[in-house]
Design an enzyme around this catalytic site. Sequence first.
Site, short mmCIF file in Angstrom:
data_model
loop_
_atom_site.label_atom_id
_atom_site.label_comp_id
_atom_site.label_asym_id
_atom_site.label_seq_id
_atom_site.Cartn_x
_atom_site.Cartn_y
_atom_site.Cartn_z
N TYR A 72 63.08 11.83 36.74
CA TYR A 72 63.04 13.29 36.74
C TYR A 72 64.41 13.88 37.05
O TYR A 72 64.84 13.95 38.20
CB TYR A 72 62.02 13.80 37.76
CG TYR A 72 60.62 13.29 37.56
CD1 TYR A 72 60.16 12.85 36.32
CD2 TYR A 72 59.73 13.22 38.63
CE1 TYR A 72 58.88 12.37 36.15
CE2 TYR A 72 58.43 12.76 38.47
CZ TYR A 72 58.02 12.33 37.22
OH TYR A 72 56.74 11.86 37.05
N HIS A 114 56.45 2.76 36.50
CA HIS A 114 56.52 3.99 35.72
C HIS A 114 56.63 3.68 34.23
O HIS A 114 57.63 3.14 33.77
CB HIS A 114 57.74 4.81 36.17
CG HIS A 114 57.70 6.24 35.76
ND1 HIS A 114 58.77 7.09 35.91
CD2 HIS A 114 56.70 7.00 35.21
CE1 HIS A 114 58.44 8.30 35.49
NE2 HIS A 114 57.20 8.26 35.04
#
Length: 322
Positions: A48, A132
């Site tokens: 992010y 992830h």
Amino acid sequence: MADVVSRLGLGTSPLGNLYAEVTEREARAVVDAAWETGVRIFDTAPHYGLGLAERRLGAALRERPRDEFLLSTKVGRLLVPDPGGRGLDPEGFAVPATQRRVWDFSAEGVRRSLESSLDRLGLDRVDVVHLHDPDDHWDQAVHEALPALVELRRQGVISRIGIGMNQWQMLARFVLESGSDTVDTILLAGRYTLLEQPALAELLPLCARLGVEVVAAGLFNSGLLAMQEVPASATYDYRTAPAAVVDRARRIAAICARHGTTLPAAALWFPFGHPAVTGALIGARTEAEIRANVAVFATPVPAALWAELRDARLIEVGVPTP
């Protein structure tokens, strides 16, 4: 209200400048408002904003009592310097492309990624570490990353092991083949929402049977369900929503209005109808957004809403509702 809000967590991809810049002041205001309204679950990732979300979240949480919140981050993408990078990050975050992501689900990659995350966060530990998006990295994730996380959990470095994905099929395979002794929780993004429930038939019953907790994310399907008035330009799965999907969302919104509630409220409440779902993540770009969503979640939606949605075939008869 505190007991209700305790099931909500703050997802921080917007704080990494997803799609558009969020200022330092705005990012801090989001985390502060989440805390003030009772949110105690915070999720982030190196992905992010090339580490920006981790840095911002850590700065806002450092002064909070560490035992009063649960913090998760993710592994699988290492950030490495990219001196030749030009312009903005090509993966949708409005940050300079001074680093690049390198897929790495090796044991060493897991340890390096977690160490770097702790440096960016400025905290001494995280509670949950998720693999992830291991979609294209099954073998390395299963044979190297998961054993590394199991060892970190055994050492007390982390408390829980999770897997976060935008698909349900591989999550089911991870849970089935690794078992609840390895995987404590999954983060399911966008595949169990008011709009669509493909994870219902297999993944959620499997998690319920094995005691693997499910945290639902992407409850607004990347924006489509975030507003009562659904614009034609709404996004779905991180791209412009097809007209048929926009129409479906608008039909749901109209029924919500007839029952004195809103599309975002129904979207936030919906996943908690399933017993395997123990929590949900919501993102916010502004203080007003997080306060509004927490306030909405504090009041359950009318039971009659779900009945009318079933009658209209906008949710199927067998789908559990709150």
